[in-house]
Enzyme design. Structure first.
Site, PDB file in Angstrom:
ATOM      1  N   ALA A 242       6.432  -5.505   7.829  1.00  0.00           N
ATOM      2  CA  ALA A 242       8.118  -5.339   8.173  1.00  0.00           C
ATOM      3  C   ALA A 242       8.894  -6.410   7.655  1.00  0.00           C
ATOM      4  CB  ALA A 242       8.192  -4.889   9.759  1.00  0.00           C
ATOM      5  N   ALA A 243       8.516  -7.409   6.831  1.00  0.00           N
ATOM      6  CA  ALA A 243       9.158  -8.415   6.398  1.00  0.00           C
ATOM      7  C   ALA A 243      10.168  -7.803   5.642  1.00  0.00           C
ATOM      8  CB  ALA A 243       8.555  -9.639   5.686  1.00  0.00           C
ATOM      9  N   GLY A 244       9.707  -7.032   4.609  1.00  0.00           N
ATOM     10  CA  GLY A 244      10.587  -6.367   3.571  1.00  0.00           C
ATOM     11  C   GLY A 244      11.731  -5.404   4.400  1.00  0.00           C
ATOM     12  N   ASP A 245      11.387  -4.853   5.326  1.00  0.00           N
ATOM     13  CA  ASP A 245      12.128  -3.944   6.055  1.00  0.00           C
ATOM     14  C   ASP A 245      13.427  -4.640   6.830  1.00  0.00           C
ATOM     15  OD1 ASP A 245      10.474  -1.834   5.525  1.00  0.00           O
ATOM     16  OD2 ASP A 245       9.333  -1.874   7.416  1.00  0.00           O
TER      17      ASP A 245
HETATM   18  O1  RIB Z   1       6.896  -1.700   6.285  1.00  0.00           O
HETATM   19  C1  RIB Z   1       5.989  -1.829   7.328  1.00  0.00           C
HETATM   20  C2  RIB Z   1       5.479  -0.308   7.961  1.00  0.00           C
HETATM   21  O2  RIB Z   1       4.996   0.407   6.774  1.00  0.00           O
HETATM   22  C3  RIB Z   1       4.766  -0.105   9.021  1.00  0.00           C
HETATM   23  O3  RIB Z   1       5.501  -0.542  10.137  1.00  0.00           O
HETATM   24  C4  RIB Z   1       4.012   0.891   8.687  1.00  0.00           C
HETATM   25  O4  RIB Z   1       4.187   1.926   9.643  1.00  0.00           O
HETATM   26  C5  RIB Z   1       4.500   1.524   7.348  1.00  0.00           C
HETATM   27  O5  RIB Z   1       5.234   2.458   7.204  1.00  0.00           O
END
Ligand code: RIB
Length: 292
Positions: A242-245
């Protein structure tokens, strides 16, 4: 200005391992944890924790309806999250001890059963100038790009996870394309960051481009050709999930708050760096007050 994020919601099953399991190998894991996740949901939470007004649209299964409450608890508006009858999306995530690198197996489930009526309903609630944020974990991404653009929304795409379907998306309609090196290489061919952005800019001249480089930070290219580079902070990574998110949510939130691109890049890189020092996906995303 509001953000509609139409994207995935997953339950992440996370195992810490000595190394990412190899073909044919059986590997023990001493720890198991269940976290809320999904690229879409993570990006909505990052936007909300950064202070933006965000509506999430998507679909969960009966057993994962708790994800909706999790988003709401973070301040994400969940009016357009529906509970379907099919199983919800989930991810099996291995996190390597030491490096914090991960490897993900994804089951789309309800994320890939979004009916046309749900797309209609969500789009009808937004107006020209609002932002439509998308990833590649739901079944309606290409349609949403087309219809969002036609409705005057500013469409941003993070084509993750990258697969061949992305090559058929109408990427020329995007306001903003955010890719990592792997995704950029799939679209433009492997190259150094600046030349990769040159190739993408030649192909999508009306699209703003952002290339994330992990520990090397990020590079942004405006439609005028102006290029901005931001270095990453040095941190000890525990879990890079989730760093990119986190980066995308913080970048968009900063822009919506009127910050310049360099300011938005700085905020996004700082938030992403903090997220990798903590375990989990959504749970690792910092609040704006932690960055002050
Ligand atoms: O970017 C991370 C996410 O990728 C995770 O939370 C997982 O669910 C996938 O969708």
């Amino acid at each position: 200005m509001r953000v509609l994020n139409f994207g995935s919601l997953n339950v992440d099953h996370v195992y810490r391992v000595a190394h990412i399991v190899r073909p044919g190998e059986t590997l023990g894991s001493g720890t198991y944890a269940r976290f809320p996740g999904g690229k879409g949901a993570n990006q909505s939470v990052a936007l909300a924790r950064a202070g933006a007004a965000v509506w999430h649209a998507g679909r969960v299964g009966p057993e994962s309806a708790w994800l909706r409450e999790r988003l709401a608890a973070d301040g994400v508006r969940t009016d357009f999250v529906r509970v379907g009858e099919e199983s919800g999306g989930h991810a099996i995530i291995q996190v390597e001890e030491g490096s914090g690198q991960n490897s993900i197996v994804l089951f789309g489930g309800a994320n890939r059963s979004i009916p046309p009526a749900q797309v209609d309903e969500a789009l009808a609630a937004f107006a020209p100038g609002d932002v439509l944020l998308l990833q590649n974990e739901i079944n309606a991404t290409a349609e949403l790009i087309r219809r969002g653009h036609a409705a005057g929304l500013r469409v941003c795409l993070n084509p993750a996870p990258m697969d061949d379907s992305v090559l058929g998306f109408p990427l020329e309609l995007l306001d903003l394309l955010v890719v990592n090196e792997h995704e950029g290489a799939a679209l433009a061919g492997p190259d150094d960051p600046v030349r990769m952005l040159d190739s993408l800019a030649a192909r999508y001249p009306r699209t703003r481009l952002c290339l994330t480089l992990g520990a090397q930070g990020a590079v942004f290219r405006d439609v005028s050709g102006a290029t901005f580079r931001q270095a990453a902070r040095r941190v000890a990574a525990v879990d890079t999930t989730a760093a990119g998110d986190t980066f995308i949510g913080y970048f968009l939130a900063a822009e919506l708050a009127g910050k310049t691109v360099p300011e938005a890049l700085a905020a996004a890189c700082a938030a992403a760096a903090l997220s990798v020092t903590r375990p989990g996906a959504m749970d690792s995303i910092p609040w704006a007050r932690e960055l002050a």
